[in-house]
Write a protein that holds these residues in place. Structure first.
Motif, PDB file in Angstrom:
ATOM      1  N   UNK A  86      -1.207  10.695   1.202  1.00  0.00           N
ATOM      2  CA  UNK A  86      -1.754   9.349   1.123  1.00  0.00           C
ATOM      3  C   UNK A  86      -2.498   8.958   2.384  1.00  0.00           C
ATOM      4  N   UNK A  87      -3.314   7.905   2.268  1.00  0.00           N
ATOM      5  CA  UNK A  87      -4.108   7.446   3.412  1.00  0.00           C
ATOM      6  C   UNK A  87      -4.156   5.925   3.402  1.00  0.00           C
ATOM      7  N   UNK A  88      -3.875   5.314   4.564  1.00  0.00           N
ATOM      8  CA  UNK A  88      -3.963   3.856   4.733  1.00  0.00           C
ATOM      9  C   UNK A  88      -4.768   3.590   5.993  1.00  0.00           C
ATOM     10  N   UNK A  89      -5.710   2.672   5.860  1.00  0.00           N
ATOM     11  CA  UNK A  89      -6.508   2.301   7.041  1.00  0.00           C
ATOM     12  C   UNK A  89      -6.478   0.785   7.207  1.00  0.00           C
ATOM     13  N   UNK A  90      -6.409   0.361   8.462  1.00  0.00           N
ATOM     14  CA  UNK A  90      -6.433  -1.054   8.808  1.00  0.00           C
ATOM     15  C   UNK A  90      -7.603  -1.274   9.767  1.00  0.00           C
ATOM     16  N   UNK A  91      -8.464  -2.211   9.424  1.00  0.00           N
ATOM     17  CA  UNK A  91      -9.606  -2.516  10.298  1.00  0.00           C
ATOM     18  C   UNK A  91      -9.640  -4.011  10.575  1.00  0.00           C
ATOM     19  N   UNK A  92      -9.981  -4.361  11.829  1.00  0.00           N
ATOM     20  CA  UNK A  92     -10.106  -5.760  12.241  1.00  0.00           C
ATOM     21  C   UNK A  92     -11.455  -5.901  12.937  1.00  0.00           C
ATOM     22  N   UNK A  93     -12.344  -6.678  12.337  1.00  0.00           N
ATOM     23  CA  UNK A  93     -13.715  -6.828  12.856  1.00  0.00           C
ATOM     24  C   UNK A  93     -14.058  -8.301  13.006  1.00  0.00           C
ATOM     25  N   UNK A 116       0.829  -1.204   0.000  1.00  0.00           N
ATOM     26  CA  UNK A 116       0.000   0.000   0.000  1.00  0.00           C
ATOM     27  C   UNK A 116       0.866   1.258   0.000  1.00  0.00           C
ATOM     28  N   UNK A 117       2.005   1.193   0.688  1.00  0.00           N
ATOM     29  CA  UNK A 117       2.884   2.369   0.748  1.00  0.00           C
ATOM     30  C   UNK A 117       3.656   2.540  -0.545  1.00  0.00           C
ATOM     31  N   UNK A 118       4.372   1.494  -0.950  1.00  0.00           N
ATOM     32  CA  UNK A 118       5.333   1.654  -2.043  1.00  0.00           C
ATOM     33  C   UNK A 118       4.714   1.524  -3.441  1.00  0.00           C
ATOM     34  N   UNK A 119       3.578   0.844  -3.560  1.00  0.00           N
ATOM     35  CA  UNK A 119       2.951   0.707  -4.877  1.00  0.00           C
ATOM     36  C   UNK A 119       1.583   1.377  -4.905  1.00  0.00           C
ATOM     37  N   UNK A 120       1.333   2.196  -3.870  1.00  0.00           N
ATOM     38  CA  UNK A 120       0.067   2.924  -3.799  1.00  0.00           C
ATOM     39  C   UNK A 120       0.289   4.391  -3.542  1.00  0.00           C
ATOM     40  N   UNK A 121       0.407   4.748  -2.263  1.00  0.00           N
ATOM     41  CA  UNK A 121       0.411   6.171  -1.899  1.00  0.00           C
ATOM     42  C   UNK A 121       1.750   6.859  -2.111  1.00  0.00           C
ATOM     43  N   UNK A 122       2.863   6.090  -2.274  1.00  0.00           N
ATOM     44  CA  UNK A 122       4.176   6.720  -2.425  1.00  0.00           C
ATOM     45  C   UNK A 122       4.260   7.614  -3.654  1.00  0.00           C
ATOM     46  N   UNK A 123       3.427   7.336  -4.649  1.00  0.00           N
ATOM     47  CA  UNK A 123       3.492   8.096  -5.905  1.00  0.00           C
ATOM     48  C   UNK A 123       2.418   9.179  -5.988  1.00  0.00           C
ATOM     49  N   UNK A 139      -9.149  -5.842   6.951  1.00  0.00           N
ATOM     50  CA  UNK A 139      -9.166  -5.084   5.695  1.00  0.00           C
ATOM     51  C   UNK A 139      -8.071  -4.014   5.724  1.00  0.00           C
ATOM     52  N   UNK A 140      -7.332  -3.951   4.610  1.00  0.00           N
ATOM     53  CA  UNK A 140      -6.306  -2.915   4.431  1.00  0.00           C
ATOM     54  C   UNK A 140      -6.710  -2.091   3.209  1.00  0.00           C
ATOM     55  N   UNK A 141      -6.962  -0.791   3.433  1.00  0.00           N
ATOM     56  CA  UNK A 141      -7.368   0.098   2.346  1.00  0.00           C
ATOM     57  C   UNK A 141      -6.325   1.195   2.150  1.00  0.00           C
ATOM     58  N   UNK A 142      -6.128   1.573   0.873  1.00  0.00           N
ATOM     59  CA  UNK A 142      -5.288   2.741   0.589  1.00  0.00           C
ATOM     60  C   UNK A 142      -5.876   3.482  -0.611  1.00  0.00           C
ATOM     61  N   UNK A 143      -5.569   4.742  -0.732  1.00  0.00           N
ATOM     62  CA  UNK A 143      -6.092   5.573  -1.809  1.00  0.00           C
ATOM     63  C   UNK A 143      -5.049   5.783  -2.914  1.00  0.00           C
ATOM     64  N   UNK A 144      -4.200   4.743  -3.124  1.00  0.00           N
ATOM     65  CA  UNK A 144      -3.156   4.844  -4.134  1.00  0.00           C
ATOM     66  C   UNK A 144      -3.652   4.477  -5.526  1.00  0.00           C
ATOM     67  N   UNK A 145      -2.688   4.203  -6.433  1.00  0.00           N
ATOM     68  CA  UNK A 145      -3.012   3.956  -7.831  1.00  0.00           C
ATOM     69  C   UNK A 145      -3.661   2.589  -8.053  1.00  0.00           C
ATOM     70  N   UNK A 146      -3.387   1.655  -7.149  1.00  0.00           N
ATOM     71  CA  UNK A 146      -4.012   0.356  -7.293  1.00  0.00           C
ATOM     72  C   UNK A 146      -3.091  -0.667  -7.910  1.00  0.00           C
ATOM     73  N   UNK A 147      -3.317  -1.937  -7.572  1.00  0.00           N
ATOM     74  CA  UNK A 147      -2.467  -3.018  -8.053  1.00  0.00           C
ATOM     75  C   UNK A 147      -2.699  -3.351  -9.518  1.00  0.00           C
ATOM     76  N   UNK A 148      -3.785  -2.833 -10.123  1.00  0.00           N
ATOM     77  CA  UNK A 148      -4.042  -3.124 -11.543  1.00  0.00           C
ATOM     78  C   UNK A 148      -3.254  -2.213 -12.470  1.00  0.00           C
ATOM     79  N   UNK A 149      -2.646  -1.150 -11.919  1.00  0.00           N
ATOM     80  CA  UNK A 149      -1.838  -0.228 -12.718  1.00  0.00           C
ATOM     81  C   UNK A 149      -0.475  -0.870 -12.939  1.00  0.00           C
TER      82      UNK A 149
END
Length: 564
Positions: free
Chosen positions: A479-486, A467-474, A495-505
């Motif tokens: 950037x924003x990363x959230x970790x939730x455990x329910x 999430x850091x290096x292939x998402x929000x670093x660019x 669940x691990x969410x980030x607002x980066x470019x995404x793994x499909x890029x």
């Protein structure tokens, strides 16, 4: 010259006086060649030489005396030439250059008066040099001739002092000739004369030296009663005087040391303990005195050297961090090597169940070295950029993280609160590494406390790293990363969410990213006992957000909570 006068007035204040003498020597070099000036310069260098010699800086002392000699020659003053030649010869004697001592004192002879105390002093030093060159009979002949001369010269202003010195030296010669009775006789005479000098300038050093030499002979001959009598007199002088020369005399150490030796021979343990403590106290006192009287004027003379030393010190700090990094890499490499070797031996004897656990640990071990190595690279980058503050902060956090990883290196699961703390340390390290502060938040919604939930170790970290290096670093924005455990029914969902470019890029992903996810998927399948029907890992990614979901059945977590 104001500095010379001030140094003379302050001569009882060692450090300040020497400092002003040195300043005066530099200032005086450009003050002309008047007789007064030349006399002041000769006196300054003579005093600097005496100080350096007294505190065993013999090469420096000889340099200062030679400077003083050059001024004495300019003055054509025979007394000052004699003074400098004698001091140079005496310093060579203290340094152990006995042939050079004889040469310099031979040069001084034309400047000596027949009845001067300097001549007597010079001849005593010549006799001592011959003694140290094993020319005992020549030395003895000079010493006895001097005694005869002093007996006939009642006007000599240092007559009593020299009697004590000469008798002590003759005792030393007879000791080395193995004529012990004669040595004892002359040591006793030396003590008799030196006792009359107590309270004068030439007092304790001479007296305690003779006491130490006499008691040493008594101890060698096992004459313990005589040794005890002489040594206790020495202790009386040590503890009864208030003179600084007595308090810090090196012969005091020998007296206490000989008392320890004496009472050991007499098997008196209490006395041995008592005088050992006296010896330690005297040693500390003598050491502290020597430190306080250190020749600190060398610092003033070599300011350029000090600047260079400060630069060397900075370079040593950088070298320390670099070596620490190399050591850490080697240390981790050794740990990983022995870890794998140990596990490889165990796998051969394991059951299928044990093999499954071993495979889990092996997959986990492939993740840890990767991001540890990246962390070491970051420390190395800070050191190269001479960013010591960030390097220190990074290394402290890295040390805490490494400790946690090593503590958990042999565990498949750890308490959830430990895993969250490890992730927090990792995120802090990546913030420093990226150089900006992205948003990271954690939400926990489970009925049990974090200490009571057993969680797969290092299973979340690779997704946080992606999430850091292939998402929000660019991202250009924050950037924003959230970790939730329910907990949902019988499952715990991560669940691990980030607002980066995404793994499909494709331009932002790498082979390592795919490989890392495959490793995690294999670990999850092994945890689930290779049950392909259980969909425990899902990744949803677009250009606005990536969401990784991990689902752990509660019974699976319970089953593995005690496995190590």
């Amino acid at each position: 010259m104001a500095y010379y006068i001030k140094a003379y007035v302050l001569r009882d204040n060692f450090l300040e006086s020497v400092n002003h003498y040195l300043i005066g020597s530099y200032v005086g070099r450009s003050c002309g060649n008047s007789v007064i000036h030349l006399k002041q310069m000769q006196s300054i260098f003579n005093n600097l030489g005496k100080v350096a010699s007294r505190y065993n800086e013999y090469d420096l002392a000889i340099h200062f005396f030679e400077e003083g000699l050059s001024y004495a020659y300019q003055l054509n003053d025979t007394s000052k030439i004699l003074q400098e030649l004698y001091q140079i010869g005496l310093t060579h004697y203290h340094k152990g250059n006995y042939h050079q001592t004889l040469f310099m004192l031979d040069l001084a002879k034309p400047y000596q008066r027949k009845s001067s105390w300097k001549r007597t002093q010079s001849e005593i030093t010549i006799a001592n040099a011959l003694h140290n060159l094993d020319k005992l009979d020549e030395a003895l002949e000079i010493e006895k001739a001097l005694i005869l001369k002093l007996n006939s010269d009642t006007t000599h202003n240092r007559r009593q002092a020299y009697f004590g010195i000469l008798y002590n030296n003759i005792g030393n010669i007879f000791r080395d000739k193995s004529e012990i009775d004669s040595a004892i006789f002359y040591y006793k005479k030396a003590i008799l004369f030196k006792k009359s000098l107590v309270g004068t300038k030439l007092n304790y050093g001479f007296l305690m030296g003779s006491i130490s030499s006499l008691s040493e002979l008594y101890l060698e001959n096992k004459e313990y009663v005589n040794a005890r009598r002489v040594l206790l007199k020495g202790v009386k002088y040590i503890e009864g005087g208030d003179d600084q020369n007595l308090a810090n005399n090196k012969y005091n150490l020998e007296v206490y040391q000989q008392l320890v030796q004496l009472y050991k021979a007499l098997e008196k343990k209490d006395s041995v303990v008592f005088f050992k403590e006296k010896y330690r106290n005297q040693l500390n006192r003598y050491t502290d005195f020597s430190k306080k009287r250190n020749v600190q004027f060398l610092v003033d003379k070599f300011n350029a050297e000090r600047e260079r030393e400060e630069l060397d010190a900075r370079n040593e700090v950088y070298l320390f961090w670099f070596l620490a990094m190399v050591f850490a890499i080697c240390f981790l490499g050794i740990i990983i090597f022995f870890f794998h070797r140990k596990k490889s031996k165990r796998v051969i004897e394991m059951t299928e169940h044990d093999k499954r656990l071993a495979e889990l640990k092996a997959l986990k071990a492939q993740v840890n070295p990767h991001f540890l190595f990246n962390s070491l690279n970051s420390i190395y980058s800070f050191i190269l950029e001479e960013d010591g503050e960030h390097a220190e902060e990074y290394l402290l956090k890295y040390g805490k993280l490494m400790r946690k990883i090593l503590d958990h290196s042999n565990l498949l699961t750890v308490p959830l609160n430990d895993e969250l703390e490890t992730l927090r340390l990792y995120v802090d390290l990546e913030r420093l590494r990226l150089g900006y502060d992205f948003h990271y938040e954690v939400h926990i919604n489970i009925p049990l406390s974090e200490e009571n939930i057993s969680f797969p170790s290092m299973i979340i970290q690779p997704f946080i790293e992606n999430a850091i290096w292939h998402g929000i670093a660019h991202l250009e924005d924050r950037g924003r990363i959230s970790l939730s455990i329910d907990q949902k029914n019988e499952n715990i969902e991560v669940k691990i969410r980030d607002n980066g470019f995404g793994l499909n890029d494709k331009t932002k992903t790498s082979h390592h990213t795919v490989h890392g996810i495959d490793l995690i998927r294999e670990r999850l399948e092994l945890l689930m006992n290779r049950d392909a029907n259980k969909d425990v890992l899902s990744i949803i990614s677009d250009k606005e957000e990536t969401c990784v979901s991990l689902i752990f059945p509660a019974e699976i977590l319970k089953d593995i909570s005690h496995v190590e």
